[in-house]
Design a protein around this motif. Sequence first.
Motif, mmCIF file in Angstrom:
data_model
loop_
_atom_site.group_PDB
_atom_site.id
_atom_site.type_symbol
_atom_site.label_atom_id
_atom_site.label_comp_id
_atom_site.label_asym_id
_atom_site.label_seq_id
_atom_site.Cartn_x
_atom_site.Cartn_y
_atom_site.Cartn_z
ATOM 1 N N HIS A 200 7.036 4.233 1.273
ATOM 2 C CA HIS A 200 6.506 4.485 2.609
ATOM 3 C C HIS A 200 4.993 4.702 2.505
ATOM 4 O O HIS A 200 4.479 4.987 1.421
ATOM 5 C CB HIS A 200 7.164 5.713 3.241
ATOM 6 N N THR A 201 4.290 4.595 3.616
ATOM 7 C CA THR A 201 2.844 4.794 3.623
ATOM 8 C C THR A 201 2.510 6.158 4.205
ATOM 9 O O THR A 201 2.933 6.477 5.324
ATOM 10 C CB THR A 201 2.149 3.702 4.461
ATOM 11 N N LEU A 202 1.771 6.939 3.450
ATOM 12 C CA LEU A 202 1.283 8.219 3.948
ATOM 13 C C LEU A 202 0.033 7.914 4.775
ATOM 14 O O LEU A 202 -1.015 7.588 4.228
ATOM 15 C CB LEU A 202 0.957 9.159 2.785
ATOM 16 N N VAL A 203 0.181 7.982 6.091
ATOM 17 C CA VAL A 203 -0.911 7.640 6.998
ATOM 18 C C VAL A 203 -1.942 8.752 7.033
ATOM 19 O O VAL A 203 -3.138 8.510 6.978
ATOM 20 C CB VAL A 203 -0.358 7.347 8.414
ATOM 21 N N SER A 204 -1.461 9.999 7.107
ATOM 22 C CA SER A 204 -2.378 11.135 7.079
ATOM 23 C C SER A 204 -1.645 12.380 6.591
ATOM 24 O O SER A 204 -0.423 12.479 6.689
ATOM 25 C CB SER A 204 -2.992 11.396 8.467
ATOM 26 N N SER A 205 -2.446 13.284 6.061
ATOM 27 C CA SER A 205 -1.940 14.565 5.573
ATOM 28 C C SER A 205 -3.006 15.600 5.888
ATOM 29 O O SER A 205 -4.170 15.412 5.547
ATOM 30 C CB SER A 205 -1.717 14.485 4.061
ATOM 31 N N GLU A 206 -2.604 16.655 6.578
ATOM 32 C CA GLU A 206 -3.575 17.697 6.884
ATOM 33 C C GLU A 206 -2.934 19.068 6.798
ATOM 34 O O GLU A 206 -1.747 19.232 7.039
ATOM 35 C CB GLU A 206 -4.194 17.476 8.266
ATOM 36 N N ARG A 207 -3.767 20.032 6.442
ATOM 37 C CA ARG A 207 -3.301 21.408 6.417
ATOM 38 C C ARG A 207 -3.393 21.963 7.833
ATOM 39 O O ARG A 207 -4.302 21.640 8.571
ATOM 40 C CB ARG A 207 -4.144 22.236 5.452
ATOM 41 N N MET B 248 0.829 -1.185 0.000
ATOM 42 C CA MET B 248 0.000 0.000 0.000
ATOM 43 C C MET B 248 0.873 1.249 0.000
ATOM 44 O O MET B 248 0.530 2.267 0.551
ATOM 45 C CB MET B 248 -0.909 -0.048 1.228
ATOM 46 N N SER B 249 1.999 1.225 -0.589
ATOM 47 C CA SER B 249 2.953 2.321 -0.612
ATOM 48 C C SER B 249 2.365 3.580 -1.220
ATOM 49 O O SER B 249 1.680 3.536 -2.226
ATOM 50 C CB SER B 249 4.180 1.922 -1.415
ATOM 51 N N GLY B 250 2.667 4.723 -0.582
ATOM 52 C CA GLY B 250 2.261 6.005 -1.114
ATOM 53 C C GLY B 250 0.778 6.281 -0.972
ATOM 54 O O GLY B 250 0.294 7.269 -1.482
ATOM 55 N N GLN B 251 0.036 5.422 -0.291
ATOM 56 C CA GLN B 251 -1.394 5.596 -0.138
ATOM 57 C C GLN B 251 -1.696 5.979 1.301
ATOM 58 O O GLN B 251 -0.927 5.686 2.199
ATOM 59 C CB GLN B 251 -2.107 4.297 -0.477
ATOM 60 N N VAL B 252 -2.842 6.605 1.500
ATOM 61 C CA VAL B 252 -3.270 6.927 2.852
ATOM 62 C C VAL B 252 -3.847 5.656 3.452
ATOM 63 O O VAL B 252 -4.673 4.991 2.857
ATOM 64 C CB VAL B 252 -4.305 8.074 2.850
ATOM 65 N N SER B 253 -3.370 5.285 4.630
ATOM 66 C CA SER B 253 -3.837 4.058 5.277
ATOM 67 C C SER B 253 -4.949 4.369 6.263
ATOM 68 O O SER B 253 -5.304 5.517 6.492
ATOM 69 C CB SER B 253 -2.678 3.360 5.982
ATOM 70 N N SER B 254 -5.460 3.324 6.903
ATOM 71 C CA SER B 254 -6.570 3.485 7.826
ATOM 72 C C SER B 254 -6.118 3.651 9.272
ATOM 73 O O SER B 254 -6.918 3.535 10.175
ATOM 74 C CB SER B 254 -7.507 2.280 7.710
ATOM 75 N N ASP B 255 -4.842 3.907 9.515
ATOM 76 C CA ASP B 255 -4.369 4.129 10.884
ATOM 77 C C ASP B 255 -5.106 5.327 11.472
ATOM 78 O O ASP B 255 -5.443 6.265 10.770
ATOM 79 C CB ASP B 255 -2.867 4.430 10.907
ATOM 80 N N HIS C 72 1.596 22.223 6.732
ATOM 81 C CA HIS C 72 1.068 20.858 6.669
ATOM 82 C C HIS C 72 1.594 20.010 7.824
ATOM 83 O O HIS C 72 2.676 20.260 8.333
ATOM 84 C CB HIS C 72 1.509 20.163 5.367
ATOM 85 N N ARG C 73 0.818 18.985 8.156
ATOM 86 C CA ARG C 73 1.248 17.961 9.107
ATOM 87 C C ARG C 73 1.044 16.616 8.415
ATOM 88 O O ARG C 73 -0.027 16.343 7.883
ATOM 89 C CB ARG C 73 0.430 18.003 10.382
ATOM 90 N N PHE C 74 2.082 15.811 8.418
ATOM 91 C CA PHE C 74 2.044 14.500 7.774
ATOM 92 C C PHE C 74 2.385 13.429 8.799
ATOM 93 O O PHE C 74 3.184 13.658 9.702
ATOM 94 C CB PHE C 74 3.085 14.400 6.648
ATOM 95 N N ARG C 75 1.805 12.262 8.618
ATOM 96 C CA ARG C 75 2.172 11.076 9.377
ATOM 97 C C ARG C 75 2.569 10.041 8.337
ATOM 98 O O ARG C 75 1.817 9.744 7.420
ATOM 99 C CB ARG C 75 1.021 10.607 10.250
ATOM 100 N N VAL C 76 3.774 9.524 8.490
ATOM 101 C CA VAL C 76 4.361 8.605 7.509
ATOM 102 C C VAL C 76 4.823 7.342 8.228
ATOM 103 O O VAL C 76 5.487 7.431 9.257
ATOM 104 C CB VAL C 76 5.560 9.263 6.780
ATOM 105 N N ARG C 77 4.446 6.190 7.682
ATOM 106 C CA ARG C 77 4.913 4.911 8.214
ATOM 107 C C ARG C 77 6.003 4.382 7.288
ATOM 108 O O ARG C 77 5.795 4.252 6.089
ATOM 109 C CB ARG C 77 3.752 3.916 8.330
ATOM 110 N N ARG C 78 7.167 4.096 7.873
ATOM 111 C CA ARG C 78 8.292 3.646 7.072
ATOM 112 C C ARG C 78 7.971 2.305 6.439
ATOM 113 O O ARG C 78 7.469 1.393 7.071
ATOM 114 C CB ARG C 78 9.547 3.501 7.925
ATOM 115 N N GLY C 79 8.277 2.233 5.146
ATOM 116 C CA GLY C 79 8.042 1.007 4.384
ATOM 117 C C GLY C 79 9.176 0.039 4.500
ATOM 118 O O GLY C 79 10.182 0.254 5.117
#
Length: 86
Positions: free
Chosen positions: A67-74, A1-8, A79-86
């Motif tokens: 990596h997985t982009l868990v969330s992205s918000e303005r 699921m790389s580069g996608q927003v996950s359900s975390d 911006h604030r990003f949450r990234v899970r290492r792949g």
Amino acid sequence: MSGQVSSDTPSDKPDLILDLKGLKCPLPVLRTRKALKPLAPGTLIELETTDPLAGLDIPHMCNEDGHTLVSSERTETGHRFRVRRG
């Protein structure tokens, strides 16, 4: 699921928080890559940026690097990003 927003859930506590405010392109991506490199797969990081291009650059980096982009918000300042290492 790389580069996608996950359900975390956003309540998951990040293992590392990066303050990248004030840095301009390409520094937010370069510093994020450097921080992710030694971390174990599955590690969750959170980063805050003020660079307007980070909204495009960080998701692109996740997609390119696996990596997985868990969330992205303005935020008020960027911006604030949450990234899970792949």
